[in-house]
Design a protein around this motif. Structure first.
Motif, short mmCIF file in Angstrom:
data_model
loop_
_atom_site.label_atom_id
_atom_site.label_comp_id
_atom_site.label_asym_id
_atom_site.label_seq_id
_atom_site.Cartn_x
_atom_site.Cartn_y
_atom_site.Cartn_z
N GLY B 91 0.82 -1.21 0.00
CA GLY B 91 0.00 0.00 0.00
C GLY B 91 0.85 1.25 0.00
N ALA B 92 0.19 2.39 0.16
CA ALA B 92 0.87 3.69 0.04
C ALA B 92 1.75 3.98 1.25
N PHE B 93 2.82 4.73 1.00
CA PHE B 93 3.75 5.11 2.06
C PHE B 93 3.41 6.50 2.57
N ALA B 94 3.21 6.63 3.86
CA ALA B 94 2.94 7.95 4.45
C ALA B 94 3.42 7.96 5.90
N ASN B 95 4.04 9.04 6.32
CA ASN B 95 4.53 9.20 7.69
C ASN B 95 5.42 8.04 8.14
N GLY B 96 6.23 7.58 7.21
CA GLY B 96 7.22 6.57 7.59
C GLY B 96 6.71 5.15 7.63
N GLN B 97 5.44 4.94 7.25
CA GLN B 97 4.92 3.57 7.26
C GLN B 97 4.06 3.30 6.03
N PHE B 98 3.87 2.01 5.74
CA PHE B 98 3.04 1.60 4.60
C PHE B 98 1.63 1.26 5.09
N ALA B 99 0.64 1.73 4.31
CA ALA B 99 -0.76 1.67 4.76
C ALA B 99 -1.28 0.25 4.98
N HIS B 100 -0.86 -0.70 4.13
CA HIS B 100 -1.43 -2.05 4.24
C HIS B 100 -0.59 -3.01 5.05
N VAL B 101 0.50 -2.51 5.62
CA VAL B 101 1.35 -3.36 6.46
C VAL B 101 0.92 -3.18 7.91
N ILE B 102 0.85 -4.29 8.63
CA ILE B 102 0.50 -4.23 10.06
C ILE B 102 1.81 -4.24 10.85
N TYR B 103 2.07 -3.14 11.53
CA TYR B 103 3.31 -3.02 12.32
C TYR B 103 3.03 -3.44 13.76
N LEU B 104 3.91 -4.24 14.30
CA LEU B 104 3.77 -4.71 15.68
C LEU B 104 4.93 -4.12 16.49
N PRO B 105 4.69 -2.99 17.17
CA PRO B 105 5.79 -2.32 17.87
C PRO B 105 6.42 -3.22 18.94
N CYS B 106 7.74 -3.19 18.98
CA CYS B 106 8.50 -3.92 19.99
C CYS B 106 9.46 -2.93 20.64
N THR B 107 9.08 -2.48 21.83
CA THR B 107 9.88 -1.47 22.52
C THR B 107 10.11 -1.92 23.96
N ALA B 108 10.88 -1.13 24.68
CA ALA B 108 11.14 -1.46 26.09
C ALA B 108 9.82 -1.58 26.85
N GLU B 109 8.80 -0.79 26.44
CA GLU B 109 7.51 -0.78 27.15
C GLU B 109 6.83 -2.15 27.14
#
Lengths: 354, 354
Positions: B91-109
């Motif tokens: 999908g389209a790229f906006a604000n550093g991410q792709f619209a159709h990709v599901i991002y699963l954040p992995c942070t210290a939190e």
């Protein structure tokens, strides 16, 4: 290769990830021997070393959109067609052919030289010396293709994996011997058939910097940049000892050894052609290629002939119909055997098929 | 490898095209050492040997349709994302991410453990031990993922290239240690990081025969059959001497040598972690992985920290933001250096970052 293995065993000479496009020592050797020596102006940064021409040929279609029209010779090396089918580019299958693929018949009637497509094509696969027909496109024929491609903004994917088998001095080894080809053609080469690298695995392709690909909106892109992006994202280069092995092919000793092997195969081809002639069969190829393409006797299909050869003479070959509809009624033999085995098979053919 | 090179130089021991999926001697060694030894039931015909885990991971997405939804950890090894972008699946790229990709954040939190996707996903990339965060999914966490995948008919592409770095005995090395995984997961392994094969090139993936892929009409297909078709059409196997090199990794001597090397890297990781602690920085990973993932000081971006490390301490690392939006504010260091160089760098970090 053994020296390179030793280098990998010592800290000071160990090599980790190499360049995606191959080591400069190998790309420079390729340019010098395969291009500059023939007066062809190709630079080292237009060469991409890979694990096989099959991999390159299979993946290069990824640079094109799903609706790009593909034209290919019939009969043909199956990988060209299969990878486009797998990419969803072929349309529906009916009566042995795919609806959106443009087939260019190559039979004895047209001396195995494909006619230009009647419809628009975006991609054309040309293989010369040809697998399976053993025919070679002449300089004039190739110029016609290049002119057509430039006029129609088509890209020629030129497979010259068997160029080392060319014996006639006037035949082109590289499509870049043809004026304008650097603006419309990618060339695929292999060490498999020239240097016995079938199990060692090394090949390369040439993507000229002058080659541009055009998208649906008319924007153009450097094919060299796109292929570098493909390779750097999906590939981590060829094993270092293997690249040293490929480099050794270009040494004086490597050239002499491989020339001797290829001349041996070409001598085998002559033996097979003579036997087929004695058996009263029409046969093609074998003079500038390791393949002999024979016409099966009237009314005998490729598979019937396969059974006859296998059961009657204990000789294995490849039924022509396996390469496409226009391969029906033909049969492929190869020169890739020892002189002794070839002589034995030839004697059986000459005696048994009469 | 040198013995294999010698074999290639003699007619009686020469090997031409090998099996697309790799020689049985190597696949048997993989099964025995990497699976049966851990009580995992994987068969040799579920193993596909390749030139690199990057190639496998890059190409496996080709088995899925263009509209398949992809979920991946963020930060992430860029190849998972990039190859799906190149396949037109993002999908389209906006604000550093792709619209159709599901991002699963992995942070210290969330302790670098991805939460299950809230939307439907068809493909999930999981990397454990993780590049870049150095975290490892526990048996319980992985069971949650497998149960979710089975329930939602999703496929897990499990990258365990760094499993040899796991030191805690209760952590899973293979996803097939988890009940049901053979019905929903493909596993990618590499000899690069375990046996220094970065420049030698060998890896493998596991595609269980129990794994089925479902098309839009509900028809199911064997993933093992589809992958064999992919590999046989687009690949001609790994160089024979290289496969013998990989086999040698499983010998007693190979295991001892590589264990020593990995233990050395893990010792380096401890040295780096200690120095970061002395410098007052929060750091993660390094215990079961070659990567150390540190939190940059409050208000310092990944790239600012990169400049500070490079110009202030002459130490090169990787800015976390290069791995995805959730990598911002982090920085990756690796244990892949000599003890001497690592000590030197650690001393600078401990002294200079205070």
């Amino acid at each position: 290769m053994k020296k390179a293995c030793d280098e990998m065993a010592h800290k000071d000479t160990f090599r980790g990830y190499g360049p995606y496009e191959g080591y400069e020592f190998l790309r420079n050797a390729i340019v010098a021997h395969d291009y500059q020596a023939r007066g062809v102006n190709i630079a080292a940064d237009e060469i991409f070393v890979s694990d096989g021409a099959k991999s390159d040929v299979a993946h290069f279609q990824e640079l094109f959109s799903a609706d790009a029209r593909v034209a290919l010779q019939d009969p043909v090396y199956p990988v060209y067609l299969d990878t486009n089918v797998m990419a969803g580019r072929s349309g529906a299958f009916a009566n042995g052919q795919f609806a959106h693929v443009i087939y260019l018949p190559c039979t004895a009637e047209n001396n195995f030289a494909p006619a230009l497509p009647k419809e628009h094509a975006d991609i054309v696969y040309l293989c010369s010396p040809n697998n399976p027909t053993g025919s070679v496109l002449t300089r004039a024929q190739l110029q016609t293709w290049v002119d057509w491609a430039l006029e129609h903004k088509a890209i020629i994917l030129f497979d010259s994996a068997y160029e080392a088998f060319i014996t006639q001095p006037d035949l082109p080894h590289s499509i870049y011997e043809i004026a304008g080809a650097e603006k419309c053609a990618v060339e695929f080469r292999s060490f498999s058939k020239t240097a016995g690298f079938t199990g060692t695995r090394c090949a390369y392709c040439v993507v000229p910097k002058a080659l541009k690909l055009t998208d649906g909106a008319g924007n153009t892109y450097s094919a060299n940049d796109l292929w570098m992006r493909h390779q750097s994202t999906k590939f981590n280069g060829v094993s270092y000892p293997v690249q040293r092995g490929a480099e050794a092919f270009f040494s004086a000793e490597g050239q002499a050894q491989t020339r001797k092997a290829i001349d041996g195969y070409l001598a085998n081809a002559k033996v097979i052609l003579r036997a087929l002639d004695q058996a009263g069969l029409m046969a093609y190829g074998g003079q500038n290629a390791p393949y002999i393409w024979l016409k099966t006797p009237q009314g005998v299909t490729s598979w019937d002939f396969f059974d006859k050869m296998l059961n009657g003479l204990q000789i294995v070959g490849t039924p022509g119909s396996g390469f496409g509809l226009s391969g029906e009624g033909y049969f492929r033999l190869t020169a890739f055997n020892s002189p002794e085995q070839t002589q034995k098979a030839a004697a059986r053919i000459a005696a048994g098929l009469k």
